[in-house]
Scaffold this motif. Structure first.
Motif, PDB file in Angstrom:
ATOM      1  N   PHE A  12       9.430 -56.948  68.205  1.00 36.24           N
ATOM      2  CA  PHE A  12      10.851 -57.289  68.332  1.00 36.24           C
ATOM      3  C   PHE A  12      11.733 -56.139  67.859  1.00 36.24           C
ATOM      4  N   TRP A  13      11.340 -55.461  66.781  1.00 41.32           N
ATOM      5  CA  TRP A  13      12.127 -54.310  66.313  1.00 41.32           C
ATOM      6  C   TRP A  13      12.090 -53.172  67.324  1.00 41.32           C
ATOM      7  N   ALA A  14      10.950 -52.988  67.986  1.00 41.60           N
ATOM      8  CA  ALA A  14      10.886 -51.987  69.055  1.00 41.60           C
ATOM      9  C   ALA A  14      11.852 -52.363  70.183  1.00 41.60           C
ATOM     10  N   GLY A  15      11.943 -53.670  70.448  1.00 37.78           N
ATOM     11  CA  GLY A  15      12.879 -54.135  71.467  1.00 37.78           C
ATOM     12  C   GLY A  15      14.316 -53.796  71.135  1.00 37.78           C
ATOM     13  N   ASN A  16      14.632 -53.693  69.841  1.00 38.13           N
ATOM     14  CA  ASN A  16      15.998 -53.348  69.445  1.00 38.13           C
ATOM     15  C   ASN A  16      16.375 -51.952  69.934  1.00 38.13           C
ATOM     16  N   PHE A  17      15.407 -51.032  69.937  1.00 40.56           N
ATOM     17  CA  PHE A  17      15.683 -49.685  70.431  1.00 40.56           C
ATOM     18  C   PHE A  17      15.913 -49.700  71.948  1.00 40.56           C
ATOM     19  N   VAL A  18      15.040 -50.384  72.660  1.00 37.92           N
ATOM     20  CA  VAL A  18      15.115 -50.379  74.120  1.00 37.92           C
ATOM     21  C   VAL A  18      16.322 -51.168  74.614  1.00 37.92           C
ATOM     22  N   VAL A  19      16.473 -52.400  74.119  1.00 36.29           N
ATOM     23  CA  VAL A  19      17.599 -53.232  74.539  1.00 36.29           C
ATOM     24  C   VAL A  19      18.909 -52.673  74.000  1.00 36.29           C
ATOM     25  N   GLY A  20      18.851 -52.118  72.775  1.00 28.87           N
ATOM     26  CA  GLY A  20      20.050 -51.506  72.213  1.00 28.87           C
ATOM     27  C   GLY A  20      20.557 -50.366  73.078  1.00 28.87           C
ATOM     28  N   PRO A  37      15.291 -59.165  67.098  1.00 26.14           N
ATOM     29  CA  PRO A  37      15.240 -58.215  65.964  1.00 26.14           C
ATOM     30  C   PRO A  37      15.943 -58.711  64.709  1.00 26.14           C
ATOM     31  N   SER A  38      17.060 -59.460  64.863  1.00 25.88           N
ATOM     32  CA  SER A  38      17.842 -59.836  63.682  1.00 25.88           C
ATOM     33  C   SER A  38      17.319 -61.080  62.988  1.00 25.88           C
ATOM     34  N   LEU A  39      16.828 -62.045  63.732  1.00 24.64           N
ATOM     35  CA  LEU A  39      16.343 -63.297  63.137  1.00 24.64           C
ATOM     36  C   LEU A  39      14.821 -63.403  63.169  1.00 24.64           C
ATOM     37  N   GLY A  40      14.235 -63.267  64.353  1.00 27.99           N
ATOM     38  CA  GLY A  40      12.796 -63.454  64.503  1.00 27.99           C
ATOM     39  C   GLY A  40      11.974 -62.491  63.672  1.00 27.99           C
ATOM     40  N   SER A  41      12.338 -61.209  63.697  1.00 31.70           N
ATOM     41  CA  SER A  41      11.559 -60.214  62.957  1.00 31.70           C
ATOM     42  C   SER A  41      11.611 -60.454  61.458  1.00 31.70           C
ATOM     43  N   TYR A  42      12.809 -60.782  60.942  1.00 36.78           N
ATOM     44  CA  TYR A  42      12.920 -61.009  59.496  1.00 36.78           C
ATOM     45  C   TYR A  42      12.081 -62.207  59.064  1.00 36.78           C
ATOM     46  N   LEU A  43      12.125 -63.280  59.835  1.00 32.71           N
ATOM     47  CA  LEU A  43      11.347 -64.466  59.484  1.00 32.71           C
ATOM     48  C   LEU A  43       9.850 -64.163  59.544  1.00 32.71           C
ATOM     49  N   ASN A 102       2.131 -50.312  56.809  1.00 31.38           N
ATOM     50  CA  ASN A 102       1.400 -49.524  57.799  1.00 31.38           C
ATOM     51  C   ASN A 102       1.669 -50.007  59.220  1.00 31.38           C
ATOM     52  N   CYS A 103       1.918 -51.307  59.361  1.00 32.15           N
ATOM     53  CA  CYS A 103       2.164 -51.870  60.691  1.00 32.15           C
ATOM     54  C   CYS A 103       3.499 -51.425  61.264  1.00 32.15           C
ATOM     55  N   LEU A 104       4.391 -50.912  60.413  1.00 30.33           N
ATOM     56  CA  LEU A 104       5.684 -50.459  60.915  1.00 30.33           C
ATOM     57  C   LEU A 104       5.541 -49.283  61.870  1.00 30.33           C
ATOM     58  N   ASN A 105       4.410 -48.589  61.800  1.00 30.13           N
ATOM     59  CA  ASN A 105       4.158 -47.518  62.767  1.00 30.13           C
ATOM     60  C   ASN A 105       4.068 -48.054  64.187  1.00 30.13           C
ATOM     61  N   LEU A 106       3.803 -49.355  64.313  1.00 26.37           N
ATOM     62  CA  LEU A 106       3.700 -49.957  65.640  1.00 26.37           C
ATOM     63  C   LEU A 106       5.035 -49.970  66.362  1.00 26.37           C
ATOM     64  N   ILE A 107       6.155 -49.832  65.626  1.00 25.65           N
ATOM     65  CA  ILE A 107       7.460 -49.840  66.292  1.00 25.65           C
ATOM     66  C   ILE A 107       7.540 -48.712  67.309  1.00 25.65           C
ATOM     67  N   VAL A 166       4.998 -47.124  68.609  1.00 30.48           N
ATOM     68  CA  VAL A 166       3.969 -47.359  69.632  1.00 30.48           C
ATOM     69  C   VAL A 166       4.468 -48.352  70.669  1.00 30.48           C
ATOM     70  N   PHE A 167       5.034 -49.472  70.212  1.00 29.19           N
ATOM     71  CA  PHE A 167       5.539 -50.479  71.144  1.00 29.19           C
ATOM     72  C   PHE A 167       6.707 -49.945  71.968  1.00 29.19           C
ATOM     73  N   THR A 168       7.556 -49.137  71.340  1.00 25.54           N
ATOM     74  CA  THR A 168       8.665 -48.550  72.090  1.00 25.54           C
ATOM     75  C   THR A 168       8.147 -47.659  73.208  1.00 25.54           C
ATOM     76  N   ALA A 169       7.101 -46.891  72.906  1.00 28.04           N
ATOM     77  CA  ALA A 169       6.501 -46.030  73.930  1.00 28.04           C
ATOM     78  C   ALA A 169       5.911 -46.866  75.064  1.00 28.04           C
ATOM     79  N   ILE A 170       5.227 -47.951  74.711  1.00 27.28           N
ATOM     80  CA  ILE A 170       4.620 -48.815  75.741  1.00 27.28           C
ATOM     81  C   ILE A 170       5.701 -49.437  76.619  1.00 27.28           C
ATOM     82  N   ILE A 171       6.762 -49.946  75.991  1.00 24.43           N
ATOM     83  CA  ILE A 171       7.854 -50.550  76.759  1.00 24.43           C
ATOM     84  C   ILE A 171       8.506 -49.507  77.661  1.00 24.43           C
TER      85      ILE A 171
END
Length: 309
Positions: free
Chosen positions: A13-21, A220-226, A242-247, A249-254
């Motif tokens: 979802f945080w990766a989505g913030n970059f793309v959708v943003g 990104p604002s509600l779902g990710s925090y929960l 460590n999983c924050l590195n996936l942001i 990675v997911f942005t690249a995939i999207i």
């Protein structure tokens, strides 16, 4: 297993913030997007805080000076700079540079808090810096000699610097994570409201803008925090960090799925940044247990030690 699923979804979802943003700033100015993001997320976050943290609100509000400062940095300034950067650079570039936050925070903590990183962390700093420079210069390091970085690159560097300061300062606020996030979001909405009204930053006038804003508020604002905070009830903050590195990675995939090109410099730079983050985390000194009940999330009062953001 459940914690891993929560962390994967949160970073997706945080990766989505970059793309959708990046799509959203085509029809909304950064101030408009930032204001409506927190204005619409504030009330649900307050409800979420009550359900998850069950806080003592009076005790939490005693920290209002620090929470006001954190809101100004993490909710307002960082978000404004990020969305402004996305008007001039790609979502993938922004996410790759943002992935260097753990390294930047290590430096800021060493300067401001006198933390003493181990040699392995400094090696990670070198990898991370090399990766960021590779991404920023599109593989043409000679651009650094002429200082020809674009506006987007400069804005995203300013954004992660603000976030680094936010994170270092946020470590000492003894307020539960979701509660801190909710209060900061509310402060941001209230502080930005007069500016938004004065500049005519009304609700998005196009369906695309409204849907982009809805995604940013809900995911990104509600779902990710929960999801992030639910995961931290089941796993260590360092593991989650460590999983924050996936942001990135997911942005690249999207980005690839949307048919946008990915350059060799971005791939190599991303590998170097992630390697730097992992080395930085591995080289961190063990932290003393804290008596606070707080948990961690991007935008909350305390974040994983190896990072950030």
């Amino acid at each position: 297993m459940r914690a891993a699923i929560f962390l994967i979804l949160a970073t997706l979802f945080w990766a989505g913030n970059f793309v959708v943003g990046q799509a959203a700033v085509q029809s909304m100015v950064p101030l408009q997007l930032t204001f409506w993001r927190w204005a619409l997320a504030a009330v649900p976050l307050l409800v979420l805080a009550q359900l998850v943290d069950r806080p003592d609100w009076k005790a939490a509000l005693r920290h209002w000076p620090r929470l006001l400062l954190l809101s100004s940095l993490g909710m307002s300034a960082y978000t404004l700079l990020l969305y402004a950067a996305l008007q001039h650079t790609s979502a993938l570039n922004a996410s790759l540079v943002t992935a260097a936050n753990p390294v930047l925070i290590m430096v800021l903590a060493a300067v401001l808090l006198r933390d003493r990183p181990r040699p392995l962390s400094w090696l990670g700093l070198g990898f991370g810096l090399a990766g960021v420079l590779l991404v920023l210069t599109a593989g043409r390091l000679e651009r650094l000699l002429t200082f020809s970085l674009g506006a987007g690159e400069l804005l995203i560097l300013a954004a992660i610097t603000v976030w680094g300061l936010y994170t270092v300062l946020a470590r000492r606020v003894a307020v539960p994570a979701v509660t801190s996030t909710a209060i900061q979001a509310t402060i941001a909405a209230v502080v930005l409201a007069p500016v938004a009204a004065a500049t005519g930053a009304g609700f998005p006038s196009t369906p695309a803008g409204a849907w982009s804003l809805a995604f940013i508020v809900v995911f990104p604002s509600l779902g990710s925090y929960l999801l992030w905070n639910l995961a931290l009830k089941r796993t260590a903050a360092a593991n989650a960090g460590n999983c924050l590195n996936l942001i990135a990675v997911f942005t690249a995939i999207i980005t690839v799925l949307l048919g946008q090109p990915v350059t060799a410099a971005q791939v190599c730079g991303g590998v170097l940044v992630i390697a730097g983050v992992l080395l930085t985390g591995a080289g961190q000194r063990p932290q003393r247990p804290r008596s606070s009940k707080s948990t961690s999330s991007p935008g909350s009062e305390e974040l994983p030690r190896l990072r950030v953001r």
